[in-house]
Design a protein around this motif. Structure first.
Motif, short mmCIF file in Angstrom:
data_model
loop_
_atom_site.label_atom_id
_atom_site.label_comp_id
_atom_site.label_asym_id
_atom_site.label_seq_id
_atom_site.Cartn_x
_atom_site.Cartn_y
_atom_site.Cartn_z
N GLN A 150 0.82 -1.21 0.00
CA GLN A 150 0.00 0.00 0.00
C GLN A 150 0.86 1.27 0.00
O GLN A 150 0.37 2.35 -0.31
CB GLN A 150 -0.91 0.02 1.24
CG GLN A 150 -1.82 -1.19 1.34
CD GLN A 150 -2.77 -1.30 0.16
OE1 GLN A 150 -3.43 -0.33 -0.19
NE2 GLN A 150 -2.82 -2.46 -0.45
N LEU A 189 3.07 -0.84 7.89
CA LEU A 189 2.46 0.25 7.14
C LEU A 189 2.59 0.07 5.63
O LEU A 189 1.68 0.45 4.89
CB LEU A 189 3.06 1.59 7.55
CG LEU A 189 2.83 2.04 8.99
CD1 LEU A 189 3.30 3.47 9.17
CD2 LEU A 189 1.39 1.88 9.41
N ILE A 248 -0.51 -2.04 5.09
CA ILE A 248 -1.87 -1.60 5.45
C ILE A 248 -2.11 -0.12 5.13
O ILE A 248 -3.22 0.36 5.27
CB ILE A 248 -2.19 -1.86 6.94
CG1 ILE A 248 -1.34 -1.00 7.88
CG2 ILE A 248 -2.05 -3.34 7.27
CD1 ILE A 248 -1.76 -1.05 9.33
N GLY A 249 -1.07 0.60 4.76
CA GLY A 249 -1.21 2.01 4.46
C GLY A 249 -0.86 2.87 5.67
O GLY A 249 -0.46 2.35 6.72
N VAL A 296 -1.33 4.18 8.69
CA VAL A 296 -2.12 4.09 9.91
C VAL A 296 -1.22 4.49 11.07
O VAL A 296 -0.52 3.66 11.66
CB VAL A 296 -2.68 2.66 10.11
CG1 VAL A 296 -3.52 2.58 11.38
CG2 VAL A 296 -3.50 2.23 8.90
N ALA A 340 -1.10 2.57 14.65
CA ALA A 340 -0.65 1.20 14.89
C ALA A 340 0.46 1.30 15.94
O ALA A 340 1.36 2.13 15.81
CB ALA A 340 -0.14 0.57 13.60
N ARG A 398 -6.22 -8.64 11.23
CA ARG A 398 -7.08 -7.45 11.24
C ARG A 398 -6.71 -6.52 12.39
O ARG A 398 -6.73 -5.31 12.24
CB ARG A 398 -8.53 -7.91 11.34
CG ARG A 398 -9.56 -6.84 11.10
CD ARG A 398 -10.97 -7.41 11.05
NE ARG A 398 -11.27 -8.40 12.08
CZ ARG A 398 -11.58 -8.10 13.34
NH1 ARG A 398 -11.63 -6.86 13.73
NH2 ARG A 398 -11.85 -9.05 14.21
N VAL A 399 -6.37 -7.09 13.58
CA VAL A 399 -6.08 -6.26 14.74
C VAL A 399 -4.68 -6.45 15.32
O VAL A 399 -4.22 -5.63 16.11
CB VAL A 399 -7.11 -6.45 15.87
CG1 VAL A 399 -8.48 -5.98 15.43
CG2 VAL A 399 -7.15 -7.88 16.34
N ILE A 423 -3.24 -3.03 15.64
CA ILE A 423 -3.71 -2.22 14.53
C ILE A 423 -5.10 -1.69 14.88
O ILE A 423 -5.99 -2.47 15.21
CB ILE A 423 -3.77 -3.07 13.23
CG1 ILE A 423 -2.38 -3.61 12.92
CG2 ILE A 423 -4.32 -2.24 12.08
CD1 ILE A 423 -2.36 -4.70 11.86
N PRO A 424 -5.28 -0.36 14.86
CA PRO A 424 -6.58 0.19 15.26
C PRO A 424 -7.66 -0.15 14.24
O PRO A 424 -7.37 -0.41 13.08
CB PRO A 424 -6.32 1.70 15.30
CG PRO A 424 -5.20 1.92 14.36
CD PRO A 424 -4.35 0.68 14.43
N PRO A 425 -8.92 -0.15 14.68
CA PRO A 425 -10.02 -0.40 13.75
C PRO A 425 -10.02 0.67 12.65
O PRO A 425 -9.70 1.81 12.88
CB PRO A 425 -11.29 -0.26 14.60
CG PRO A 425 -10.83 -0.22 16.00
CD PRO A 425 -9.38 0.12 16.02
N ARG A 426 -10.40 0.23 11.46
CA ARG A 426 -10.43 1.18 10.32
C ARG A 426 -11.82 1.68 10.09
O ARG A 426 -12.79 1.06 10.24
CB ARG A 426 -9.90 0.50 9.08
CG ARG A 426 -8.46 0.10 9.26
CD ARG A 426 -7.94 -0.56 8.04
NE ARG A 426 -6.85 -1.46 8.43
CZ ARG A 426 -6.07 -2.04 7.60
NH1 ARG A 426 -6.22 -1.87 6.32
NH2 ARG A 426 -5.12 -2.82 8.01
#
Length: 139
Positions: free
Chosen positions: A4, A70, A73-74, A76, A79, A109-110, A136-139
């Motif tokens: 990403q 990152l 996942i981009g 974030v 995190a 996911r988390v 990883i925080p919720p998106r």
């Protein structure tokens, strides 16, 4: 997992969100499972005896894993590290940069789990090994 963020995007992210890191770190390579990060070793990274300090090696492992995540996942920013264990195996070489090969073992996911091997540039054997877990925080 598809990337990403590329190397320039990762470096811009660090410069924007972590300006205190200055020019300490550089992304050398994105790999299939992680990243290779360089620590430009300077006087401020040394402890008595002229070796790289433990906190500097922790920072190298930590940013290595953070950027490996990152990249996948981009951008974030929240995190965060939830666990890190480091084994210091040998004394880093004096006066040379260090490299971290961070590898993702699980990206969920988390939670993300990975390991990092730290090397003194030019030496074949790692000087430290770290195991890291990130939330990883919720998106």
């Amino acid at each position: 997992m598809e990337l990403q963020m590329d190397i320039p995007a990762l470096e811009r992210f660090v410069a924007t969100h972590f300006p205190q890191m200055g020019d300490d770190f550089r992304v050398e390579e994105l790999t299939e499972t992680g990243v290779v990060i360089r620590l430009h070793v300077a006087e401020r990274h040394l402890r008595p005896g002229g070796t790289v300090s433990g906190p500097s090696m922790f920072a190298l492992a930590d940013i290595g894993m953070y950027l490996a995540i990152l990249a996948r996942i981009g951008p974030v920013a929240l995190a965060v590290t939830t666990n890190c264990a480091i084994d210091f195996m040998r004394k880093p070489a004096a006066g040379v940069d260090m490299l971290c090969t961070a590898r993702l073992l699980k990206l969920g996911r988390v939670l993300a789990v990975g390991d990092a091997l730290l090397y003194s540039e030019g030496l074949a054997e790692p000087v430290a090994r770290a195991s890291l877990t990130y939330s990883i925080p919720p998106r």
